[in-house]
Design a protein around this motif. Sequence first.
Motif, mmCIF file in Angstrom:
data_model
loop_
_atom_site.group_PDB
_atom_site.id
_atom_site.type_symbol
_atom_site.label_atom_id
_atom_site.label_comp_id
_atom_site.label_asym_id
_atom_site.label_seq_id
_atom_site.Cartn_x
_atom_site.Cartn_y
_atom_site.Cartn_z
ATOM 1 N N PHE A 57 0.821 -1.213 0.000
ATOM 2 C CA PHE A 57 0.000 0.000 0.000
ATOM 3 C C PHE A 57 0.854 1.261 0.000
ATOM 4 O O PHE A 57 0.497 2.263 -0.632
ATOM 5 C CB PHE A 57 -0.913 0.017 1.238
ATOM 6 N N TRP A 58 1.969 1.230 0.684
ATOM 7 C CA TRP A 58 2.710 2.449 1.026
ATOM 8 C C TRP A 58 3.862 2.764 0.076
ATOM 9 O O TRP A 58 4.017 3.900 -0.380
ATOM 10 C CB TRP A 58 3.233 2.298 2.451
ATOM 11 N N PHE A 59 4.679 1.777 -0.264
ATOM 12 C CA PHE A 59 5.929 2.035 -0.978
ATOM 13 C C PHE A 59 5.729 2.638 -2.378
ATOM 14 O O PHE A 59 6.521 3.521 -2.775
ATOM 15 C CB PHE A 59 6.752 0.744 -1.075
ATOM 16 N N PRO A 60 4.730 2.224 -3.164
ATOM 17 C CA PRO A 60 4.591 2.811 -4.511
ATOM 18 C C PRO A 60 4.400 4.318 -4.518
ATOM 19 O O PRO A 60 4.663 4.962 -5.545
ATOM 20 C CB PRO A 60 3.366 2.087 -5.077
ATOM 21 N N PHE A 61 3.945 4.895 -3.415
ATOM 22 C CA PHE A 61 3.793 6.348 -3.372
ATOM 23 C C PHE A 61 5.139 7.057 -3.464
ATOM 24 O O PHE A 61 5.197 8.253 -3.789
ATOM 25 C CB PHE A 61 3.085 6.775 -2.079
ATOM 26 N N LEU A 62 6.227 6.343 -3.157
ATOM 27 C CA LEU A 62 7.564 6.928 -3.219
ATOM 28 C C LEU A 62 8.159 6.867 -4.625
ATOM 29 O O LEU A 62 9.218 7.441 -4.866
ATOM 30 C CB LEU A 62 8.502 6.200 -2.243
ATOM 31 N N LEU A 63 7.502 6.169 -5.529
ATOM 32 C CA LEU A 63 7.998 5.983 -6.895
ATOM 33 C C LEU A 63 7.211 6.836 -7.876
ATOM 34 O O LEU A 63 6.066 7.222 -7.601
ATOM 35 C CB LEU A 63 7.903 4.501 -7.287
ATOM 36 N N PRO A 64 7.793 7.128 -9.042
ATOM 37 C CA PRO A 64 7.058 7.878 -10.065
ATOM 38 C C PRO A 64 5.825 7.106 -10.516
ATOM 39 O O PRO A 64 5.884 5.895 -10.736
ATOM 40 C CB PRO A 64 8.077 8.024 -11.209
ATOM 41 N N MET A 235 -9.719 5.340 7.192
ATOM 42 C CA MET A 235 -9.768 4.233 8.145
ATOM 43 C C MET A 235 -9.333 2.936 7.477
ATOM 44 O O MET A 235 -8.617 2.122 8.080
ATOM 45 C CB MET A 235 -11.190 4.090 8.701
ATOM 46 N N HIS A 236 -9.749 2.748 6.250
ATOM 47 C CA HIS A 236 -9.337 1.573 5.467
ATOM 48 C C HIS A 236 -7.814 1.528 5.339
ATOM 49 O O HIS A 236 -7.186 0.489 5.580
ATOM 50 C CB HIS A 236 -10.006 1.643 4.088
ATOM 51 N N ALA A 237 -7.218 2.655 4.990
ATOM 52 C CA ALA A 237 -5.767 2.695 4.771
ATOM 53 C C ALA A 237 -4.991 2.534 6.078
ATOM 54 O O ALA A 237 -3.992 1.809 6.129
ATOM 55 C CB ALA A 237 -5.395 4.012 4.097
ATOM 56 N N VAL A 238 -5.440 3.209 7.135
ATOM 57 C CA VAL A 238 -4.693 3.206 8.392
ATOM 58 C C VAL A 238 -4.790 1.841 9.085
ATOM 59 O O VAL A 238 -3.778 1.235 9.450
ATOM 60 C CB VAL A 238 -5.199 4.324 9.321
ATOM 61 N N LEU A 239 -6.011 1.320 9.249
ATOM 62 C CA LEU A 239 -6.169 0.049 9.955
ATOM 63 C C LEU A 239 -5.756 -1.132 9.085
ATOM 64 O O LEU A 239 -5.279 -2.143 9.599
ATOM 65 C CB LEU A 239 -7.614 -0.113 10.420
ATOM 66 N N GLY A 240 -5.936 -1.002 7.770
ATOM 67 C CA GLY A 240 -5.519 -2.088 6.887
ATOM 68 C C GLY A 240 -4.024 -2.320 6.883
ATOM 69 O O GLY A 240 -3.554 -3.416 6.560
ATOM 70 N N THR A 241 -3.259 -1.312 7.259
ATOM 71 C CA THR A 241 -1.799 -1.451 7.328
ATOM 72 C C THR A 241 -1.288 -1.578 8.771
ATOM 73 O O THR A 241 -0.086 -1.512 9.010
ATOM 74 C CB THR A 241 -1.128 -0.236 6.673
#
Length: 320
Positions: A57-64, A235-241
């Motif tokens: 969920f998180w790492f692709p946000f750091l890529l183009p 809530m989906h993003a925070v609790l899902g991770t």
Amino acid sequence: MPPPIFYYMTPPVVLSLVGALFIILSYIMFQDYRKKSPLHFIIAMMALSDALTSLSFWFPFLLPANEHICQVQAFAIEFFALASWTWPCIFAVRLFISNMIEHENARISHLTCHVIGWGVGLFLAVLAGALGWYGPAGWWCWITVDHPAAQIFLGDGIVVIMFIIEFVVFSLLMHYLRQTTGLSNFRQLSVQQRTVTFRFSLFLLIPPLCWSWAIADRAVTILRGGEHLYWLQIMHAVLGTSQGIFNAIIYGWDPELQERWADLLLGRGRNRKRRQEHERTALIKQRSLRDVMSHSSIQNDDGGDADDKVPIVVDVNKLY
């Protein structure tokens, strides 16, 4: 610049990675501890799948942002999220089998666990990719909103099925324990039994706690014609991770594991091992002396003087 959801997700993702690392290191470093129960292996795999899900969920946000990254993220979320739901089911089934069947017969090989734990998610992730269902799905990439039936069948539907399996298996286990122990109330168990049962039940409650928001988010999005509800997706993003850190807290609740980490961090591990070796040697000597005295007593009872008997010499060092 990453979207706002990235900053909401970062704290739980980092905490989950730390929690997963704690569980995996505990499994690797404390071999005698993990051998006490086959469930430690499953919990370690739960931690690994939780960490990979959070990273997906998180790492692709750091890529183009591009189509290839989107496809990779969609595949990773489908694969690892399904794995993070499948491993708790394996945990529930393994816990049930361990209590229902004699220990020597209650064996599920690690290979079988891997095939089920990773295979289900891998198969469905490949299927969704082959059918071209991946693409932008809000703040991240997954099965697009153009395929709501696929989202239900390959996402929420699988989660609900997993939840039902966990609930049914755990309910059967509790019923079996009440029948075999003759106890009708959870409070009648000893403090240690209640603690262990409560800890194991929490492992099964964490996935519904973390992923029910995803189901609600998807349902509301479909009802709103593809429009997300902002706070629900957060809530989906925070609790899902956050599943990894919750599992780590439960796993670290064990006083024995806490003591082992304290020994390791404070350099008491060698002293503790040496003390255990001394205690074991003393116990062996004590048992050997008792056997010698018992054998001599039997010979004397058969007749003759004890002085006429050949003394029995036991090399204690060879016993250890």
